[in-house]
Design an enzyme around this catalytic site. Structure first.
Site, short mmCIF file in Angstrom:
data_model
loop_
_atom_site.label_atom_id
_atom_site.label_comp_id
_atom_site.label_asym_id
_atom_site.label_seq_id
_atom_site.Cartn_x
_atom_site.Cartn_y
_atom_site.Cartn_z
N GLN A 93 -48.22 -43.78 -69.60
CA GLN A 93 -47.97 -43.46 -71.00
C GLN A 93 -48.73 -44.43 -71.89
OE1 GLN A 93 -43.85 -43.87 -72.24
NE2 GLN A 93 -44.08 -42.29 -73.81
N THR A 94 -49.49 -43.92 -72.85
CA THR A 94 -50.20 -44.79 -73.79
C THR A 94 -49.58 -44.76 -75.18
OG1 THR A 94 -51.82 -43.07 -74.35
CG2 THR A 94 -52.39 -44.56 -72.55
N VAL A 95 -48.94 -43.65 -75.55
CA VAL A 95 -48.23 -43.58 -76.84
C VAL A 95 -46.73 -43.55 -76.53
CG1 VAL A 95 -47.82 -42.25 -78.94
CG2 VAL A 95 -50.13 -42.38 -77.99
N HIS A 99 -43.53 -37.31 -75.31
CA HIS A 99 -44.36 -36.12 -75.50
C HIS A 99 -44.71 -35.51 -74.15
CE1 HIS A 99 -47.02 -39.62 -75.08
NE2 HIS A 99 -47.88 -38.79 -74.49
P1 AMP Z 1 -50.22 -40.44 -73.11
O1 AMP Z 1 -51.33 -41.23 -72.50
O2 AMP Z 1 -49.55 -39.48 -72.15
O3 AMP Z 1 -49.22 -41.33 -73.82
O4 AMP Z 1 -50.92 -39.49 -74.19
C1 AMP Z 1 -51.17 -39.84 -75.50
C2 AMP Z 1 -52.04 -38.76 -76.09
O5 AMP Z 1 -51.95 -38.83 -77.50
C3 AMP Z 1 -53.53 -38.88 -75.73
O6 AMP Z 1 -53.94 -37.73 -75.00
C4 AMP Z 1 -54.22 -38.96 -77.10
O7 AMP Z 1 -55.41 -38.22 -77.15
C5 AMP Z 1 -53.16 -38.37 -78.02
N1 AMP Z 1 -53.22 -38.84 -79.40
C6 AMP Z 1 -53.23 -40.12 -79.85
N2 AMP Z 1 -53.28 -40.14 -81.20
C7 AMP Z 1 -53.30 -38.84 -81.60
C8 AMP Z 1 -53.35 -38.21 -82.88
N3 AMP Z 1 -53.41 -38.92 -84.02
N4 AMP Z 1 -53.35 -36.85 -82.92
C9 AMP Z 1 -53.31 -36.12 -81.79
N5 AMP Z 1 -53.25 -36.68 -80.56
C10 AMP Z 1 -53.25 -38.01 -80.47
#
Ligand code: AMP
Ligand code: ZN
Length: 134
Positions: A93-95, A99
């Site tokens: 997870q990066t965000v 989700h």
């Molecule tokens: P994860 O690595 O599963 O946490 O996925 C985070 C996702 O958020 C990545 O695929 C990014 O491309 C996406 N992301 C980050 N910032 C934004 C944004 N402002 N709008 C849409 N997607 C985003």
């Protein structure tokens, strides 16, 4: 959470390309587009991971995932579809705001996932199943 990018999108402070919304969830285009049609389904309240959601919110997220997946099937007819839901840094997870990735797939496309089977003995499987009764 003021410094959370998905909270800021939910609050309308950061733009997104929205595909659907209800009272508990919102779905929008992932900015990175691993494949065309890559959508993120996000819960509206800030919770970092799956186990921080209550059952109702988790169910609401999956209902939206299902709606988005069926729309992708209708509109894009992908050869396959992968759901990815990452929890914690070690879980990719990066965000840190819950989700689900809804990712249309075609054969031979770029995403890769290594899945090294450990093939443990049956008694180890049984012991773990006992611990995980729920
Ligand atoms: P994860 O690595 O599963 O946490 O996925 C985070 C996702 O958020 C990545 O695929 C990014 O491309 C996406 N992301 C980050 N910032 C934004 C944004 N402002 N709008 C849409 N997607 C985003
Ligand atoms: Zn957040």
């Amino acid at each position: 959470m003021a410094d959370c990018i998905f909270c800021r999108i939910v609050a309308g402070q950061v733009p997104c390309h929205k595909v659907t919304e209800d009272d508990r969830t919102v779905a929008f285009m992932d900015i990175g587009q691993v494949n065309p049609g890559h959508v993120l389904v996000v819960v509206k309240p800030h919770h970092a991971t799956l186990t921080d959601l209550d059952e109702e919110l988790a169910a609401a997220a999956m209902r939206t995932v299902h709606r988005v997946a069926r729309t992708i099937r209708r509109e894009l007819q992908p050869a396959g579809l992968t759901l990815l839901q990452a929890n914690g840094e070690a879980g990719w997870q990066t965000v840190p705001h819950f989700h689900v990735h809804v990712l249309p797939r075609r054969s031979g496309d770029a995403p890769r996932l290594e899945w090294p089977a450990m093939n443990p003995p049956q008694d180890a499987l049984a012991a773990m199943a006992k611990r995980l009764q729920c």
